[in-house]
Write an enzyme that holds these catalytic residues in place. Structure first.
Site, PDB file in Angstrom:
ATOM      1  NE  ARG A   1      -1.768  -5.298  -3.593  1.00  0.00           N
ATOM      2  CZ  ARG A   1      -2.634  -6.654  -3.548  1.00  0.00           C
ATOM      3  NH1 ARG A   1      -3.825  -6.357  -3.387  1.00  0.00           N
ATOM      4  NH2 ARG A   1      -2.237  -7.592  -3.888  1.00  0.00           N
TER       5      ARG A   1
ATOM      6  CE  LYS B   1      -0.082 -10.298  -1.400  1.00  0.00           C
ATOM      7  NZ  LYS B   1      -0.547 -10.765  -0.256  1.00  0.00           N
TER       8      LYS B   1
ATOM      9  CD  GLU C   1      -7.245  -7.186   5.530  1.00  0.00           C
ATOM     10  OE1 GLU C   1      -7.217  -7.717   4.318  1.00  0.00           O
ATOM     11  OE2 GLU C   1      -6.127  -6.349   5.809  1.00  0.00           O
TER      12      GLU C   1
HETATM   13  N1  PMP Z   1      -6.060  -8.838   2.474  1.00  0.00           N
HETATM   14  C1  PMP Z   1      -4.671  -9.528   2.702  1.00  0.00           C
HETATM   15  C2  PMP Z   1      -3.987  -9.215   4.016  1.00  0.00           C
HETATM   16  C3  PMP Z   1      -4.150 -10.477   1.656  1.00  0.00           C
HETATM   17  O1  PMP Z   1      -3.003 -10.869   1.995  1.00  0.00           O
HETATM   18  C4  PMP Z   1      -4.749 -10.525   0.799  1.00  0.00           C
HETATM   19  C5  PMP Z   1      -3.995 -11.349  -0.582  1.00  0.00           C
HETATM   20  N2  PMP Z   1      -3.427 -10.598  -1.258  1.00  0.00           N
HETATM   21  C6  PMP Z   1      -5.857  -9.882   0.416  1.00  0.00           C
HETATM   22  C7  PMP Z   1      -6.653  -8.836   1.202  1.00  0.00           C
HETATM   23  C8  PMP Z   1      -6.574  -9.775  -1.144  1.00  0.00           C
HETATM   24  O2  PMP Z   1      -6.048  -9.288  -2.005  1.00  0.00           O
HETATM   25  P1  PMP Z   1      -6.099  -9.764  -3.584  1.00  0.00           P
HETATM   26  O3  PMP Z   1      -7.387  -9.770  -3.848  1.00  0.00           O
HETATM   27  O4  PMP Z   1      -5.354  -8.561  -4.150  1.00  0.00           O
HETATM   28  O5  PMP Z   1      -5.356 -11.013  -3.528  1.00  0.00           O
END
Ligand code: PMP
Length: 347
Positions: free
Chosen positions: A92, A194, A230
């Site tokens: 990622r 991210k 989300e």
């Molecule tokens: N969406 C956002 C905006 C996030 O910051 C996160 C946390 N990383 C997630 C979804 C969930 O991702 P992950 O399961 O990889 O932690």
């Protein structure tokens, strides 16, 4: 075994593990690597945790050229140290680096840096059942620039902080509100990576939501303002009968590693999982809703407020599907169950 000795020479830490919380706490060591104009990363090294030195003209400070990652290390009952799918975080970050014109840290190097940082800070990993070591890799344009342009130097850092389980007494439902004014991302933008700025831009909505008694907001798509995307830091799933639905990855939501794992686990357990546009109208009629992310793992949603209307799920308790997937996932992550998926990496 780590060859790094803690600053006070002790191999354990005096912490009330029962009251750890989920905040920043200084540990012993960090990993730092640099990349110059040739685009090649140096090997990097573990150093005592100190403040970083940056030029006031560092690109990250002015133009936000930075990426973060987040993953966890668990201590199992057998005293094994387990990472959960670290190569996925590496991948990622590589995708994010491409989007932001940064030199990517190769995946094997990323994973090695994570391992070294965890081992150097081993004494900070909570005992089984008390939490985990949160691992934060950071890639930034650290070189000085005046106009916005890729800088002559990049820095990759990994630090860690012990954190408690998000919910001490088992799964606790959260309460969400659908955000109708502010948006998190747009097609063609940076919602799928991210990057630091994505978190600056959600603070206002998040704080407002908290002021009004909600845990977080659900963002809507910016084009039709009709499809859910989300929350500020987690992905979202709806359950209706034996079917799960989650917004598809079209570039405006973060491709969560927990999301990906939950989809795989749910399919193995016989649920049908659809990745597709999920309209806000479906939220009104879902049986269960839950969110997924590294910090929260899987968290039930007790209610969602949609334009003044409050929709409640599973009697504001923990839905059956949420509970089933939470147990399955956390048992793999903490080494309690056989890891048939080879998701955990013992270090
Ligand atoms: N969406 C956002 C905006 C996030 O910051 C996160 C946390 N990383 C997630 C979804 C969930 O991702 P992950 O399961 O990889 O932690």
């Amino acid at each position: 075994m780590s060859q790094h000795t803690a600053p006070n020479g002790r191999s354990s830490v005096e912490i009330d593990w029962g009251n750890l919380g989920f905040g920043y706490r200084e540990t012993d060591f960090m990993f730092v690597a640099k990349c110059g104009l040739d685009g090649e990363w140096d090997q990097g090294e573990i150093r005592p945790l100190r403040h970083l030195q940056l030029s006031p003209a560092a690109c990250i400070l002015h133009y936000g050229q930075g990426l973060i990652e987040g993953l966890k290390a668990y201590r199992s009952k057998e005293e094994h140290i387990l990472l959960f799918r670290p190569e996925e975080n590496a991948k990622r970050m590589i995708a994010g680096a491409d989007r932001l014109c940064m030199p990517a840290m190769p995946a094997h190097h990323f994973v090695e840096a994570v391992k070294q940082t965890v081992l150097a800070n081993k004494r900070w990993i909570p005992p089984p059942g008390k939490g985990s070591l949160y691992i934060r890799p950071l890639l930034m344009g650290s070189g000085a620039v005046l106009p916005p342009a890729p800088p002559p130097e990049y820095t990759f850092v990994v630090y860690v902080a012990p954190v408690s389980n998000y919910f001490k007494g088992g799964l606790t439902p959260i309460h969400l509100i659908v955000e109708t004014t502010c948006h998190r991302a747009m097609p063609g933008g940076i919602g799928a990576i991210k990057t630091a700025g994505n978190y600056a831009s959600v603070m206002k909505t998040q704080l407002n939501a908290k002021k009004n008694g909600f845990s977080d907001v659900i963002y809507l798509d910016v084009v039709e303002k009709k499809y859910i995307e989300e929350t500020s830091s987690s992905n979202i799933f709806l359950v209706k009968a034996n079917k799960l639905a989650t917004p598809e990855l079209t570039g405006t939501i973060l491709p969560g590693i927990t999301r990906k794992s939950v989809i795989e686990l749910a399919r193995i357990k016989g649920y049908q999982v659809e990745e597709r546009p999920v309209s806000v109208d479906e939220v009104r009629v879902a049986d269960e809703v839950f969110c997924t992310g590294t910090a929260v793992v899987i968290v039930p949603v007790g209610s969602i407020s949609i334009r003044g209307e409050m929709v409640r799920y599973a009697n504001e308790g923990v839905g059956k599907v949420c509970q089933e997937l939470y147990t399955a996932l956390t048992e793999i992550q903490t080494g309690k169950a056989m890891d048939n998926m080879t998701w955990t990496m013992e270090i």
